[in-house]
Design a protein around this motif. Sequence first.
Motif, PDB file in Angstrom:
ATOM      1  N   PHE A  98      91.195  85.344  78.057  1.00 58.92           N
ATOM      2  CA  PHE A  98      90.959  83.912  77.861  1.00 58.92           C
ATOM      3  C   PHE A  98      90.584  83.635  76.410  1.00 58.92           C
ATOM      4  O   PHE A  98      89.988  84.486  75.736  1.00 58.92           O
ATOM      5  N   TRP A 165      83.780  83.159  84.156  1.00 53.16           N
ATOM      6  CA  TRP A 165      85.210  83.442  84.241  1.00 53.16           C
ATOM      7  C   TRP A 165      85.495  84.925  84.413  1.00 53.16           C
ATOM      8  O   TRP A 165      86.513  85.298  85.024  1.00 53.16           O
ATOM      9  N   ILE A 170      88.915  87.411  85.029  1.00 61.60           N
ATOM     10  CA  ILE A 170      89.553  87.697  83.753  1.00 61.60           C
ATOM     11  C   ILE A 170      89.001  88.998  83.182  1.00 61.60           C
ATOM     12  O   ILE A 170      87.969  89.510  83.626  1.00 61.60           O
ATOM     13  N   TRP A 173      87.854  88.317  76.329  1.00 58.36           N
ATOM     14  CA  TRP A 173      87.735  87.055  75.615  1.00 58.36           C
ATOM     15  C   TRP A 173      88.240  87.183  74.188  1.00 58.36           C
ATOM     16  O   TRP A 173      87.849  88.094  73.458  1.00 58.36           O
TER      17      TRP A 173
END
Length: 409
Positions: A98, A165, A170, A173
């Motif tokens: 993400f 998240w 996920i 980052w």
Amino acid sequence: MPNWVEHVVWWQVYPLGFVGAETEAIDTVEHRIGRIGDWLDYLLELGCNGLSLGPVFASETHGYDTVDHFRIDGRLGDDADIDALIAAAHGKGVKILFDGVFNHVGREHEKFRQALADGPESEAGGWFRWRGDEPVAFEGHDLLVTLNHDNPAVAEYVASVMNHWLDRGIDGWRLDAAYAVPPQFWASVVHAVRAKHPDVWFVGEMIHGDYAQYVNVSGLDSITQYELWKATWSAIEDANFFELAHAIERGNDLLDTFVPATFVGNHDVTRVASTITDERHVPHAVALLFFLAGVPSVYYGDEQGFRGVKEERVGGDDAVRPEFPAGPDDLAPYGAETFRTHQELIGIRRRHPWLHRTPSQVSNLSNTAVTLSSSHEGATLTLTLNLGDDPVSSPGGDVAGHSWAVHEG
């Protein structure tokens, strides 16, 4: 750094552009992000196994003016849509990255609206940087207000977003504009998040500065290798491999500290096929991407030879953030050769995963030709690039003009 990163090759997508979303926020929900999931088999066929997503959170316009880090942008879908995409990706062995915009937020972010109402000295006002009674704008963009990274409440908020998240599935980052954030801020956030998610991967966007020092202080796993990106295209375009050799030597030094995130294209720069004017030399850039140490990513469309020029104006990114068709069968046929070149080079990377963090040595250097070699446990791989008209010698034999070759010996 988590072990899985050694084997990941990212396919980077700018979601709002990919799905053809409106340029401004909408009041309804359009279930579009599933269109990206329709390309997972294509991603795997290319040779990638990671999906790096640009901003997916609610924003006012382009995604980098976030208004709610806990809500999916209505132009893309909702929680159920993103959960389905993550599940589909993981079901095929694809990691998800993400894009976290934590240096600044959009003016419609709830905390900033509260800060405007209550004033700079209020609790909400303490979340932002001010110049007198005016909020500090990020790099002159009035719609982007800079967070106060000295405020522990901001660090707690960012960590809570990340964990939310990661809990949803996920794997890592990308930290937008990391270069504008004090590295000590990331250190506190990374420590808190790793306590709950030890296998998370953090990559910070840095355009300039001391990469190694920033990693040492921040605790991030990786930094975007803009220095190598610039040297790659300009050395090829200007027929000056001495520039490339210098950047490779500097990059080798970084490997003692971290493995950089490498690329020849992304959502913020002119496409490599538009930057390198001699199309015969675009594969040279791709060969460097997959031969040199790093965590490589392919920007969606580059594998098809897409062109696009970034312009410094409102909407100047649109050309490099295009809508993709419904499926691979709808792609124009002229990108097939570039796609096969990517497959071949990613295949070499897959067969030699140690390239991930192995330094490359430069030899046979001239303005228009260079040989790179990387060795690991008795195995040596060489890459020879030739921009000139005449053949050049390489460990595997002569390399024709305007060609490249990889040799294992």
